[in-house]
Motif scaffolding. Structure first.
Motif, mmCIF file in Angstrom:
data_model
loop_
_atom_site.group_PDB
_atom_site.id
_atom_site.type_symbol
_atom_site.label_atom_id
_atom_site.label_comp_id
_atom_site.label_asym_id
_atom_site.label_seq_id
_atom_site.Cartn_x
_atom_site.Cartn_y
_atom_site.Cartn_z
ATOM 1 N N GLY A 127 0.788 -1.225 0.000
ATOM 2 C CA GLY A 127 0.000 0.000 0.000
ATOM 3 C C GLY A 127 0.817 1.270 0.000
ATOM 4 N N MET A 128 1.939 1.292 0.704
ATOM 5 C CA MET A 128 2.744 2.513 0.783
ATOM 6 C C MET A 128 3.333 2.876 -0.576
ATOM 7 S SD MET A 128 2.832 3.974 3.697
ATOM 8 C CE MET A 128 2.360 3.641 5.360
ATOM 9 N N GLY A 129 3.871 1.900 -1.288
ATOM 10 C CA GLY A 129 4.453 2.171 -2.598
ATOM 11 C C GLY A 129 3.402 2.627 -3.588
ATOM 12 N N THR A 130 2.245 1.987 -3.556
ATOM 13 C CA THR A 130 1.169 2.362 -4.466
ATOM 14 C C THR A 130 0.650 3.762 -4.152
ATOM 15 O OG1 THR A 130 0.561 0.038 -4.635
ATOM 16 C CG2 THR A 130 -1.068 1.646 -5.375
ATOM 17 N N ILE A 189 5.287 16.069 -1.121
ATOM 18 C CA ILE A 189 5.973 15.727 0.134
ATOM 19 C C ILE A 189 5.464 14.391 0.662
ATOM 20 C CG2 ILE A 189 6.243 16.423 2.548
ATOM 21 C CD1 ILE A 189 6.251 19.355 1.502
ATOM 22 N N LEU A 190 4.141 14.186 0.620
ATOM 23 C CA LEU A 190 3.587 12.900 1.062
ATOM 24 C C LEU A 190 4.077 11.748 0.183
ATOM 25 C CD1 LEU A 190 -0.086 13.853 1.983
ATOM 26 C CD2 LEU A 190 1.751 13.163 3.531
ATOM 27 N N ALA A 191 4.216 11.993 -1.124
ATOM 28 C CA ALA A 191 4.719 10.952 -2.019
ATOM 29 C C ALA A 191 6.146 10.566 -1.653
ATOM 30 C CB ALA A 191 4.646 11.421 -3.470
ATOM 31 N N LEU A 235 8.933 5.006 2.940
ATOM 32 C CA LEU A 235 8.413 3.924 3.786
ATOM 33 C C LEU A 235 8.190 2.650 2.969
ATOM 34 C CD1 LEU A 235 5.824 5.892 5.956
ATOM 35 C CD2 LEU A 235 8.037 4.988 6.676
ATOM 36 N N GLY A 236 7.696 2.797 1.748
ATOM 37 C CA GLY A 236 7.472 1.637 0.878
ATOM 38 C C GLY A 236 8.773 0.951 0.500
ATOM 39 N N ALA A 243 7.449 2.053 -5.525
ATOM 40 C CA ALA A 243 7.769 3.055 -4.505
ATOM 41 C C ALA A 243 8.811 4.037 -5.033
ATOM 42 C CB ALA A 243 8.256 2.371 -3.237
ATOM 43 N N LEU A 244 9.803 3.541 -5.764
ATOM 44 C CA LEU A 244 10.814 4.430 -6.347
ATOM 45 C C LEU A 244 10.186 5.363 -7.383
ATOM 46 C CD1 LEU A 244 13.759 5.280 -6.609
ATOM 47 C CD2 LEU A 244 14.032 3.471 -8.306
#
Length: 136
Positions: A59-62, A86-88, A94-95, A110-111
């Motif tokens: 979920g974090m990467g997506t 910034i959130l991305a 984190l991802g 995530a990258l």
């Protein structure tokens, strides 16, 4: 009638219907629960068996990729684009960390979210520079 004697190398195959055995065919019978009750069958649908890996947490990467794309595409709405960029970056970091620990399977996504979020931030800063240069 008493049970058959046990051989020196172990009991061998227990005859059908011997007390304390599971049914020979079909679903296993009830298991003993603590305090003498009967335990339910092994697990409910949706729960992993013991020793099974949990599903990946991607979920974090997506979320990072989605927020980064929105930030880069909608940079004209600069307050929103700056916050989303910034959130991305945060979610992408984190991802990537989860992927490094083996908890996620999408380090590339995530990258890409980090890259898109950084691009959105750069576009917002470029828009500010353009506005300052033109005196608007």
């Amino acid at each position: 009638m008493p049970p058959p004697p046990i051989a020196p190398d172990g009991p061998g195959q227990v005859p059908y219907g011997y007390p304390g055995t599971a049914p020979a065919y079909g679903y296993p019978g009830p298991q003993q629960a603590p305090y003498g009750g009967v335990a339910p069958y092994p697990t409910a649908p949706g729960y992993p068996w013991p020793g099974m890996q949990p599903p990946p947490s991607n979920g974090m990467g997506t979320a990072s990729l989605v927020l980064g794309i929105i930030s880069a595409v909608g940079f004209i709405l600069w307050p929103i684009a700056l916050a989303l960029g910034i959130l991305a970056l945060i979610f992408g970091g984190l991802g990537r960390g989860r992927a490094g620990r083996g908890e996620a399977t999408n380090p590339g996504v995530a990258l890409a979210g980090i890259i898109c979020g950084a691009a959105g931030i750069v576009l917002v800063l470029g828009l500010f520079a353009l506005l300052i240069a033109t005196g608007a």
